[in-house]
Design a protein around this motif. Structure first.
Motif, PDB file in Angstrom:
ATOM      1  N   LEU A   1      45.496  32.273  38.797  1.00 26.85           N
ATOM      2  CA  LEU A   1      46.762  32.932  38.474  1.00 26.85           C
ATOM      3  C   LEU A   1      46.718  33.571  37.094  1.00 26.85           C
ATOM      4  N   ALA A   2      46.067  32.915  36.147  1.00 25.96           N
ATOM      5  CA  ALA A   2      45.907  33.503  34.814  1.00 25.96           C
ATOM      6  C   ALA A   2      45.055  34.761  34.870  1.00 25.96           C
ATOM      7  N   LEU A   3      44.078  34.791  35.751  1.00 26.12           N
ATOM      8  CA  LEU A   3      43.244  35.985  35.898  1.00 26.12           C
ATOM      9  C   LEU A   3      44.048  37.143  36.491  1.00 26.12           C
ATOM     10  N   VAL A   4      44.973  36.832  37.398  1.00 27.77           N
ATOM     11  CA  VAL A   4      45.827  37.876  37.969  1.00 27.77           C
ATOM     12  C   VAL A   4      46.691  38.505  36.880  1.00 27.77           C
ATOM     13  N   VAL A   5      47.255  37.657  36.016  1.00 30.82           N
ATOM     14  CA  VAL A   5      48.103  38.170  34.933  1.00 30.82           C
ATOM     15  C   VAL A   5      47.273  38.990  33.947  1.00 30.82           C
ATOM     16  N   THR A   6      46.099  38.495  33.585  1.00 28.30           N
ATOM     17  CA  THR A   6      45.241  39.236  32.655  1.00 28.30           C
ATOM     18  C   THR A   6      44.763  40.545  33.266  1.00 28.30           C
ATOM     19  N   GLY A   7      44.421  40.528  34.540  1.00 30.47           N
ATOM     20  CA  GLY A   7      44.025  41.767  35.210  1.00 30.47           C
ATOM     21  C   GLY A   7      45.152  42.779  35.258  1.00 30.47           C
TER      22      GLY A   7
ATOM     23  N   ILE B   1      51.998  38.132  26.405  1.00 36.63           N
ATOM     24  CA  ILE B   1      51.981  36.717  26.035  1.00 36.63           C
ATOM     25  C   ILE B   1      51.320  35.886  27.130  1.00 36.63           C
ATOM     26  N   ALA B   2      51.661  36.170  28.396  1.00 34.62           N
ATOM     27  CA  ALA B   2      51.120  35.380  29.499  1.00 34.62           C
ATOM     28  C   ALA B   2      49.615  35.549  29.641  1.00 34.62           C
ATOM     29  N   SER B   3      49.078  36.686  29.203  1.00 31.15           N
ATOM     30  CA  SER B   3      47.636  36.911  29.320  1.00 31.15           C
ATOM     31  C   SER B   3      46.836  36.042  28.377  1.00 31.15           C
ATOM     32  N   THR B   4      47.492  35.427  27.411  1.00 25.30           N
ATOM     33  CA  THR B   4      46.787  34.560  26.464  1.00 25.30           C
ATOM     34  C   THR B   4      46.829  33.095  26.885  1.00 25.30           C
TER      35      THR B   4
ATOM     36  N   SER C   1      38.819  34.795  26.439  1.00 27.87           N
ATOM     37  CA  SER C   1      38.194  34.060  27.539  1.00 27.87           C
ATOM     38  C   SER C   1      38.790  34.455  28.881  1.00 27.87           C
ATOM     39  N   ASN C   2      40.089  34.776  28.916  1.00 30.31           N
ATOM     40  CA  ASN C   2      40.695  35.245  30.162  1.00 30.31           C
ATOM     41  C   ASN C   2      40.132  36.601  30.577  1.00 30.31           C
ATOM     42  N   ILE C   3      39.936  37.494  29.606  1.00 31.33           N
ATOM     43  CA  ILE C   3      39.374  38.806  29.920  1.00 31.33           C
ATOM     44  C   ILE C   3      37.948  38.663  30.443  1.00 31.33           C
ATOM     45  N   LYS C   4      37.167  37.796  29.794  1.00 36.55           N
ATOM     46  CA  LYS C   4      35.798  37.577  30.251  1.00 36.55           C
ATOM     47  C   LYS C   4      35.771  36.989  31.657  1.00 36.55           C
TER      48      LYS C   4
END
Length: 325
Positions: free
Chosen positions: A289-295, A70-73, A95-98
């Motif tokens: 921080l969102a990139l850390v969660v998505t990673g 959920i947080a990755s979105t 967009s977070n993955i990109k």
């Protein structure tokens, strides 16, 4: 003396009722409350407390994974302004993955490849070494056999963090610090894998099969490579997965061994991004921080795929010996 039911059956011209058929017909005429109830078989019995306990354990393991998904979105702002266990009004997973793969000139992809290299080489090497050593301990007797195996058991009790500094000093003398070998070589030694393979070899590789191969003229190395390794496949997969997960999640050893960001694994790289998000270092962005969660979400996908692909070897290993010869 003839029973009334038997006489009535003969009078109607039908076949005589047997005692079992008579009892069945009598049971059918009884009301549902008076019929004898069958006890459920042990395989169909259900325990409510056990079911609740299993659901609690399942939630304990899956809830963090669900939160990570959920947080990755979400963006960094939505991570703090929305409910943690549900999606925000504007999900942005793609967009977070990109952004994760394009941040700092695509360094995340390099970290991912480094982690695959470190974990894959360590897992395969540790499994082969553990299989060879376990096979030797199980099928050969030599001077100091018991003392050497007790030393292996003692090594299991030593935490790996206690050996990190001595390992660093040793590798610094050898000139291997800040190289991939500084992460791979220490991960090749698996005392637990050696112990597991020794116990598994004792039952999985019959002595009679080894003697038959020797009588046919096969050498010891050929016996191990062509016969023993095939029989040890479930144990090898177990060691591979244990070492793969341990090396993939290893943080302290790469942290002290590597100085070049291009050699970082995912654990150290994401930690660096988290520090930038908190302290506002060079290269930090508002959505760091969102990139850390998505990673973090992307980093667990290879482990899940590895388990799904290798679990069939476990199933075949459990079925081995299930039929009596």
């Amino acid at each position: 003396m003839t029973s009334p039911k038997f006489s009535a059956s003969l009078a109607q011209g039908g076949p005589p009722l047997t005692p079992a058929a008579s009892a069945t017909s009598t049971a059918k005429r009884l009301p549902a409350e008076a019929r004898p109830r069958r006890r459920p078989s042990p395989a169909h019995r259900r325990s409510t407390p056990l079911t609740i306990a299993m659901l609690a354990v399942l939630a304990y393991f899956l809830l963090p994974l669900f939160w990570l998904l959920i947080a990755s979105t979400k963006s960094t702002q939505d991570l703090f302004n929305s409910f943690g266990l549900w999606f925000s009004h504007a999900p942005q997973l793609l967009s977070n993955i990109k952004a994760t793969f394009t941040q700092d000139e695509g360094v995340y992809g390099r970290w991912l490849l480094n982690t695959v290299l470190y974990a894959g080489a360590s897992a395969l090497g540790a499994a082969l070494l553990a299989a060879a050593a376990g096979y030797g301990f199980a099928k050969y007797r030599f001077r100091g056999h018991g003392a050497a195996f007790n030393l292996v058991l003692g090594a299991i009790m030593i935490p790996t963090t206690a050996l990190a500094i001595p390992t660093y000093l040793l590798f610094a003398k050898a000139g291997l610090v800040n190289t991939p070998w500084a992460v791979i070589l220490p991960s090749l030694i698996s005392p637990f894998g050696l112990y597991l393979m020794r116990i598994y070899t004792e039952d999985a590789v019959p002595d009679s099969l080894i003697e038959a191969a020797r009588m046919d003229g096969a050498g010891e190395l050929r016996i191990f490579l062509t016969i023993a390794l095939r029989l040890l496949a479930p144990g090898l997969v177990t060691v591979v997965l244990f070492t793969l997960v341990a090396t993939w999640n290893n943080y302290f050893l790469p942290l002290i061994m590597l100085n070049d960001p291009d050699l970082y694994p995912i654990t150290v790289g994401l930690s660096r991004w988290a520090d930038q998000a908190q302290n506002g270092g060079a290269g930090a962005s508002s959505d760091m921080l969102a990139l850390v969660v998505t990673g973090s979400l992307i980093s667990i996908i290879p482990l899940v795929l590895a388990f799904l692909m290798l679990q069939r070897y476990w199933q075949s290993g459990l079925a081995t010996g299930g039929v009596k010869q």
